[in-house]
Design a protein around this motif. Structure first.
Motif, PDB file in Angstrom:
ATOM      1  N   UNK A 412     -45.481  43.577   1.455  1.00  0.00           N
ATOM      2  CA  UNK A 412     -45.579  43.755   2.904  1.00  0.00           C
ATOM      3  C   UNK A 412     -45.133  45.169   3.254  1.00  0.00           C
ATOM      4  N   UNK A 413     -45.533  45.622   4.440  1.00  0.00           N
ATOM      5  CA  UNK A 413     -45.133  46.933   4.947  1.00  0.00           C
ATOM      6  C   UNK A 413     -44.509  46.744   6.328  1.00  0.00           C
ATOM      7  N   UNK A 414     -43.947  47.799   6.907  1.00  0.00           N
ATOM      8  CA  UNK A 414     -43.356  47.665   8.251  1.00  0.00           C
ATOM      9  C   UNK A 414     -44.365  47.242   9.315  1.00  0.00           C
ATOM     10  N   UNK A 415     -45.657  47.381   9.037  1.00  0.00           N
ATOM     11  CA  UNK A 415     -46.670  46.990  10.027  1.00  0.00           C
ATOM     12  C   UNK A 415     -47.228  45.589   9.767  1.00  0.00           C
ATOM     13  N   UNK A 416     -46.782  44.947   8.703  1.00  0.00           N
ATOM     14  CA  UNK A 416     -47.270  43.601   8.394  1.00  0.00           C
ATOM     15  C   UNK A 416     -46.776  42.608   9.440  1.00  0.00           C
ATOM     16  N   UNK A 417     -47.693  41.802   9.941  1.00  0.00           N
ATOM     17  CA  UNK A 417     -47.318  40.787  10.927  1.00  0.00           C
ATOM     18  C   UNK A 417     -46.952  39.483  10.215  1.00  0.00           C
ATOM     19  N   UNK A 418     -45.885  38.817  10.671  1.00  0.00           N
ATOM     20  CA  UNK A 418     -45.540  37.511  10.081  1.00  0.00           C
ATOM     21  C   UNK A 418     -46.676  36.516  10.297  1.00  0.00           C
ATOM     22  N   UNK A 419     -46.875  35.642   9.345  1.00  0.00           N
ATOM     23  CA  UNK A 419     -47.902  34.612   9.475  1.00  0.00           C
ATOM     24  C   UNK A 419     -47.574  33.683  10.637  1.00  0.00           C
ATOM     25  N   UNK A 420     -48.615  33.129  11.213  1.00  0.00           N
ATOM     26  CA  UNK A 420     -48.434  32.196  12.333  1.00  0.00           C
ATOM     27  C   UNK A 420     -48.122  30.812  11.777  1.00  0.00           C
ATOM     28  N   UNK A 421     -46.928  30.677  11.217  1.00  0.00           N
ATOM     29  CA  UNK A 421     -46.492  29.394  10.663  1.00  0.00           C
ATOM     30  C   UNK A 421     -45.218  28.966  11.382  1.00  0.00           C
ATOM     31  N   UNK A 422     -44.972  27.670  11.361  1.00  0.00           N
ATOM     32  CA  UNK A 422     -43.756  27.141  11.973  1.00  0.00           C
ATOM     33  C   UNK A 422     -42.648  27.133  10.915  1.00  0.00           C
ATOM     34  N   UNK A 423     -41.857  28.202  10.901  1.00  0.00           N
ATOM     35  CA  UNK A 423     -40.813  28.320   9.882  1.00  0.00           C
ATOM     36  C   UNK A 423     -39.760  27.233  10.018  1.00  0.00           C
ATOM     37  N   UNK A 424     -39.592  26.709  11.215  1.00  0.00           N
ATOM     38  CA  UNK A 424     -38.593  25.647  11.387  1.00  0.00           C
ATOM     39  C   UNK A 424     -38.963  24.405  10.589  1.00  0.00           C
ATOM     40  N   UNK A 425     -40.256  24.280  10.253  1.00  0.00           N
ATOM     41  CA  UNK A 425     -40.705  23.150   9.447  1.00  0.00           C
ATOM     42  C   UNK A 425     -40.713  23.472   7.954  1.00  0.00           C
ATOM     43  N   UNK A 426     -40.746  24.762   7.637  1.00  0.00           N
ATOM     44  CA  UNK A 426     -40.837  25.189   6.236  1.00  0.00           C
ATOM     45  C   UNK A 426     -39.507  25.636   5.649  1.00  0.00           C
TER      46      UNK A 426
END
Length: 673
Positions: A412-426
């Protein structure tokens, strides 16, 4: 194979060295591990691997030469040579008599039995079992007593040095390393004496077809020396489990999750998906971001402190944890691929960095994991590793590969966007059930931890007048000169020569661990006394000649140690054998001089690598110094630790003065006042 002449193929710091104390022996059977090897299918994406070696990772393991047991007479001779600068004439004569009696009597019997035992166990080395026991039977805390640290150099691209970005990239690269190793695709560890001939595509294409039973000899024919890689499988999914009397090493490669610690809280999430592939970096980014957003204060009773306890106390408390219903969460910690510690501090200088990587505040660590990556708010990164499972060879290879991969191929780089996942579930936050006994145990462990680390002082110095380039032009060993400066500095401060330990890897042999170089010699003693006490009585050419003698003898000791021709491990194994047979301890091992030479006041280890900023460890005895050092092209650096019994600040001043004097003489100048 023992008749083959092997060069000192491994640098002394690949052993990263704790000078282990030969105490806490016990008898136990030691399992010798392998690894889960599954070759990658052609459909596996390249992003899951560091590289795909055409020579299988363990291609040379079967044919590695066995660790030789030195001749007893050579061991006794080397032992007495090392004792000579530490003893007065009367003490030496007594030790000499005891050593000769040992050689002709009980020592001869034990040696013959050790050789016979070794012949019955050709799958391993004579030192492997006793060395595991030495570590695993030790009851002291692993913190300061055993676990060392190494810090990474910053990422060359400043934008990638954020805690979040670096945590993701190091995680992905480390899992790539794990998958590459387990698939048998990691390049074998080889020392190339003539890289132009052996580190080539032609060599690899030929050697891969040589049967594994003789492959080592094929490499040897072109001056390439494969190294033992039997420790590597313990890097991942591994934890030291506290047990009464002797701890256990657990490796459970079914674990697919990462352990993350922050503010004393524990989090896990999968870094390997259901298909056996690395979780998408953008999802890992989202999970780390979620963990960093957790605003919960540290827990009132931080469980991590328990791993800093005396091992018997920790064993008892772990049993209480299990009885209180924490088996599942403990299993998740133990089986995690590895641990990443996210520390909410900003590093101000290298001394704070050393303290944080060596021990931290105890709140945010699980010291029993095989290794932990530690990342601070400013992106400073390091490794703290548990030492019983292996030596620095495997950890250094991991760090080198991770450093190279994160800079050349960041996930990843500083411009990488986090995936649209629900981290509270993962992301699962681990919760523990604690009773009053456990709460009291945690508070007691914290109190002991705070007391022990508050007694430790760490100081550093950099000598900028020259380094490896200049010393090699003088036909001197850079390591010998660095060690000479330590001997000279100690003599200048304390007016004596003391037991000194320098670690040296014996990974050139199957299941080799380490051997000891003994840098305090009659040559360093003579040279140091000339420089410190009588410089005006010697010409510059005489002083230069003394430095040359020190360098030549140190080179001989280094070569002998790398070829497993020291004396420390042999005597240790003989003493261990006597204890395991419940024989009376031979008189030699009860001699004050034997005890003194194993009370290593100067415990030293050297490290240079493109990936590594520096490394360090605590003293191995209360009245000692722990010395991590590196000789670079144009400078020499030292990170030195001590307890209140020693003045580390004054010691480093004396070391610097000694280096000044040595370099003045080498440049043809008189020693300055």
């Amino acid at each position: 194979m023992a008749a083959l002449r092997l060069p000192p193929v491994v640098s002394r710091l690949s052993a990263v060295g704790r000078a282990a104390s030969p105490a806490g022996w016990c008898r136990a059977r030691i399992p010798v591990g392998g690894g889960t090897l599954q070759r990658a299918s052609s459909s596996t994406p390249d992003s899951d691997y560091l590289h795909e070696s055409i020579v299988p990772t363990n291609h040379f393991q079967k044919s590695l030469p066995r660790l030789p047991i030195p001749k007893l007479q050579d061991t006794v001779r080397r032992f007495l040579n090392a004792q000579r600068p530490l003893l007065d004439n009367d003490q030496y004569r007594r030790t000499e008599r005891l050593a000769q009696d040992f050689e002709q009597g009980i020592g001869k019997q034990l040696h013959e039995e050790l050789v016979a035992q070794d012949k019955r166990n050709k799958h391993t080395s004579y030192i492997s079992g006793p060395w595991f026991d030495m570590y695993l039977c030790a009851r002291e805390s692993v913190v300061l007593n055993f676990n060392p640290f190494m810090s990474f150099n910053p990422d060359p691209n400043p934008a990638f040095n954020s805690q979040l970005i670096r945590a993701v990239n190091m995680t992905v690269s480390a899992v790539r390393f794990m998958k590459t190793f387990r698939a048998g695709l990691l390049e074998p560890e080889i020392f190339h004496l003539n890289p132009a001939k052996s580190d080539t595509a032609l060599f690899k294409n030929i050697i891969r077809f040589v049967p594994t039973s003789v492959s080592w000899y094929g490499a040897y024919m072109v001056n390439a020396y494969p190294l033992d890689m039997s420790q590597y499988f313990r890097l991942f999914n591994s934890t030291r489990i506290p047990r009464p009397v002797r701890d256990e090493l657990l490796t459970d490669d079914s674990g697919k999750h990462l352990l993350v610690m922050r503010n004393g809280h524990f989090y896990i999430f999968d870094v390997i998906d259901q298909d056996g592939r690395i979780t998408k970096p953008s999802e890992i980014l989202a999970h780390f971001k979620y963990i960093l957003s957790d605003s919960c204060p540290p827990p009132e009773f931080p469980l991590g402190y328990l791993t800093s306890e005396n091992r018997d106390v920790w064993s008892s408390l772990r049993q209480r944890l299990l009885e209180a219903g924490n088996a599942e969460v403990l299993n998740k910690i133990d089986s995690a691929v590895f641990c990443i510690c996210l520390d909410d501090i900003t590093i101000k200088d290298h001394l704070q960095l050393s303290h944080n990587m060596l021990h931290g505040n105890g709140l945010n660590r699980w010291y029993d994991k095989s290794f932990s990556f530690i990342l601070t708010k400013d992106g400073s990164a390091g490794v703290n590793f548990e030492h019983s499972w292996g030596d620095g060879v495997a950890v250094l290879r991991l760090m080198n590969e991770v450093s190279k991969d994160t800079t050349k191929r960041p996930a990843v780089s500083p411009t990488t966007l986090p995936a649209a996942v629900d981290s509270s579930q993962n992301v699962q936050k681990l919760e523990f059930k604690l009773n009053d006994v456990l709460k009291a145990g945690i508070l007691s462990a914290k109190e002991k931890f705070d007391t022990s680390v508050s007694a430790l002082t760490v100081e550093a110095t950099v000598f900028k007048k020259g380094g490896k380039v200049f010393l090699k032009k003088q036909n001197l060993s850079p390591d010998a000169v660095a060690q000479l400066s330590l001997q000279m500095g100690f003599l200048r401060q304390y007016n004596k020569t003391v037991a000194t330990y320098e670690s040296c890897s014996t990974a050139a042999f199957k299941h080799g661990r380490t051997e000891t170089i003994r840098p305090a010699t009659i040559y360093t003693q003579k040279c140091c006394e000339a420089f410190v006490k009588q410089p005006s009585k010697h010409s510059i050419s005489d002083l230069k000649a003394m430095i040359g003698e020190c360098s030549k003898y140190h080179g001989q000791l280094t070569k002998e140690a790398a070829m497993a021709r020291g004396f420390d491990r042999h005597l240790f194994a003989l003493s261990y054998l006597a204890k395991s047979k419940e024989m009376p301890l031979p008189e030699l091992f009860q001699d004050p001089s034997y005890i003194q030479i194993n009370h290593n006041i100067l415990s030293t280890s050297t490290l240079t690598s493109p990936a590594i900023h520096f490394g360090g460890f605590a003293p191995v005895v209360p009245d000692g110094f722990g010395v991590g050092y590196g000789v670079h092209d144009d400078w020499i650096g030292y990170i030195v630790s001590s307890y209140p019994a020693r003045d580390v600040t004054e010691f480093l001043k004396c070391v610097n003065k000694s280096l000044d004097d040595i370099f003045d003489v080498l440049e043809g100048q008189l020693i300055s006042g």
